[in-house]
Design an enzyme around this catalytic site. Structure first.
Site, short mmCIF file in Angstrom:
data_model
loop_
_atom_site.label_atom_id
_atom_site.label_comp_id
_atom_site.label_asym_id
_atom_site.label_seq_id
_atom_site.Cartn_x
_atom_site.Cartn_y
_atom_site.Cartn_z
N GLY A 50 0.81 -1.20 0.00
CA GLY A 50 0.00 0.00 0.00
C GLY A 50 0.85 1.25 0.00
O GLY A 50 1.62 1.51 -0.92
N ASP A 88 -4.24 -7.55 -1.45
CA ASP A 88 -4.74 -8.75 -2.11
C ASP A 88 -3.63 -9.53 -2.79
O ASP A 88 -3.61 -10.76 -2.76
CB ASP A 88 -5.80 -8.37 -3.14
CG ASP A 88 -7.04 -7.75 -2.51
OD1 ASP A 88 -7.29 -8.02 -1.32
OD2 ASP A 88 -7.75 -7.01 -3.21
#
Length: 574
Positions: free
Chosen positions: A126, A183
């Protein structure tokens, strides 16, 4: 007692919870003798008091105390959970200790709650704050007395290699594995476990597919001499809706096809290593969201919140998750067979999705913004590809709420006039829990498919082809690709976007990006609910995006395994 909860004759209602279910408690602690602050009027709420009156209404009590740590659900967003602490007191030490012991015993008797977890932390996931995310939730695991072995990944493929090389005996000493990342990082860990352990036939295919599919042989699909390169050293994990490269083609996993299926030598140090079974009732996966989109977490917990996910894990929640097995048979039209296998938990896409992932690799210096830039370039280019897709056409009952699976009359070029009746997956979902038999798919003649199932074909020019395992909800697509896709119903949602004017495709994408949109209800969109499909390209090159992995495949087949793995989650709260 009634006067204590009233002010000037007006009954007051406490703003705080006055009871907590034992199933929502994850820790209890004895904190010895001390002060208990009991606010008589202020805690009851609603009474206007000046500062002096508020202080006078607070009683300072000395007694033995213990605290109960539990979960509090948001009233506006039930899927969003937060820790809550309740302090209890009593003058008698033995009474307090009895309560602590009884509550602790009740928690320990819950076999579903994890005691020992393996945790992988993606430090650059992220916004590059994977370690900070873990540090924020680690106290919850400590309070719940859950042991954790934490591994911060140091390189690409670190988590994959660790999972693939770990002995089953060691792996089974854990109640599960937790991914602190996005993910893509979860997919790395998932494939590290499955590719070396899950034994299953290859996906079914029509008789003229061009490859013999041995559906009677259960074969492991990982060559231990190969390694996968994953995004452990990259800054973000990627959404299947805005693809990003998570494996570089040549480094992707290769299956050993040097000998007959199932004949590889597994004699080294495996004689005393127990088999890891699938599905596994004890072992679960957990995800602490720290990626760029975190679609799997949103679909399984209903919230993109690390605290919520940590609470699901320590409370031992469970939800089954379908997985897609993707098998690449040929890389190009002229190449020899190059068998590779990949498991996907959310999405596999071709055409637009493959082009975006390829284009974005040229602009890695731009960071996450490169996906918006690459997506715009690919959209303006508006390329279509000729391909053929074959899929198992399953007959659904007339009462099926999704009327648009095979070409509803409500479709128009510009969307539907009336919204279809869509039933989204949720906690305690009736669809996922109906006939929840863990099984892999087979050809219609071999199987548990409903009577009347058959192979159907679609051939033409497509802007994109996608197969969604789950709805793939995220912040840029609030309803996901398929709003009523379920976590564990044993079906893939095959979405074929036929060649159409650029304006029409833009309108489809606009519906995709808004809450309550109907992106599948256009004449140029085919939507098929199927347990298996095959794909053949008629072009020179063919790039797929499998859960964010750059996956070159001229010809592939895919199947879904119902409830193959379990997650520490409940499904979104309604």
């Amino acid at each position: 007692e009634e006067d204590r909860f009233s002010c000037l004759g007006i009954k007051l209602v406490s703003k705080t919870e006055t009871a907590i279910e034992i199933s929502d408690v994850y820790a209890v602690e004895f904190i010895d003798w001390g002060l208990v602050h009991e606010s008589v009027l202020a805690s009851a709420g609603g009474c206007l008091l000046d500062r002096g009156s508020e202080i006078n209404s607070c009683l300072m009590l000395q007694m033995y105390r213990f605290t109960v740590h539990g979960v509090q659900r948001s009233k506006t967003s039930p899927s969003l959970w937060a820790p809550s602490v309740y302090t209890f007191g009593h003058n008698d030490l033995l009474t307090c200790q009895m309560w602590v012991n009884q509550i602790s015993a009740s928690l320990n008797m819950d076999a579903g709650r994890p005691k020992n977890l393996l945790v992988f932390v993606h430090p650059r996931s992220g916004k590059g704050n994977g370690c900070g995310t873990w540090e924020a939730v680690a106290p919850i695991f400590s309070q719940a007395k859950v042991k954790t072995k934490v591994i911060v990944t140091q390189r690409a493929g670190h988590a994959f290699d660790a999972m693939a090389s770990m002995k089953n005996r060691e792996l089974m000493s854990y109640d599960g594995v937790v991914a602190v990342g996005g993910d893509g990082f979860f997919n790395e860990i998932l494939n590290g476990l499955l590719l070396s352990r899950h034994k299953a036939p290859y996906p079914p295919a029509p008789t003229d597919f061009g490859h013999s599919v041995d559906n009677d042989a259960d074969v492991p699909v990982h060559n231990e001499n190969e390694s996968a390169t994953e995004p452990s050293d990259r800054n973000e994990d990627h959404s299947p809706l805005l693809p990003g490269s998570e494996l570089s083609g040549p480094e992707a996993l290769i299956v050993d096809v040097s000998g007959p299926a199932g004949t590889e030598d597994n004699s080294c140090d495996t004689d005393h290593d127990p088999e890891f079974s699938f599905p596994n009732d004890q072992f679960r996966f957990g995800i602490i969201p720290a990626g760029s989109t975190d679609a799997i977490v949103i679909c399984t917990t209903g919230a993109r919140d690390p605290i919520t996910s940590a609470l699901h894990i320590v409370l031992g929640k469970r939800v089954c998750l379908d997985l897609a097995q993707i098998v690449r048979w040929k890389t190009t039209s002229t190449s020899k067979d190059e068998l590779r296998v990949r498991y996907a938990a959310s999405f596999a896409g071709y055409g637009f999705y493959g082009d975006v992932i390829t284009e974005s690799e040229r602009y890695r210096w731009m960071g996450p913004k490169r996906y918006d830039y690459a997506g715009t370039k690919v959209f303006l280019r508006h390329r279509s590809y000729e391909a053929e897709v074959a899929y198992v056409d399953v007959e659904f009952e007339k009462t099926t709420p999704d009327k648009g699976l095979h070409g509803s009359r409500t479709k128009t070029l510009w969307g539907v006039h009336k919204k279809p009746n869509r039933v989204a997956c949720h906690a305690k979902c009736g669809v996922c829990n109906t006939n929840s038999v863990h099984m892999s798919t087979r050809l219609p003649t071999q199987t548990p498919y409903p009577q009347g199932s058959k192979w159907a074909r679609s051939k033409g020019r497509y802007l994109s082809i996608g197969a969604a395992v789950i709805s793939c909800r995220n912040e840029k697509a609030p309803d996901g690709l398929v709003a009523d896709a379920h976590l564990s119903d044993g079906f893939l949602h095959l979405i074929l976007i036929k060649d159409c004017p650029r304006a029409f495709y833009l309108w489809h994408l606009t519906h995709l990006a808004r809450k309550g949109g109907n992106p599948l209800n256009f004449e140029f969109v085919e939507h098929h609910k199927t347990p298996a499909f095959t794909f053949t390209s008629f072009g020179k090159e063919s790039i797929w995006n499998v859960d964010g992995e750059l996956f070159q495949a001229h010809q592939l087949s895919a199947q879904v395994f119902r409830g193959l793995v379990s997650l520490f989650a409940t499904g979104p709260e309604v």
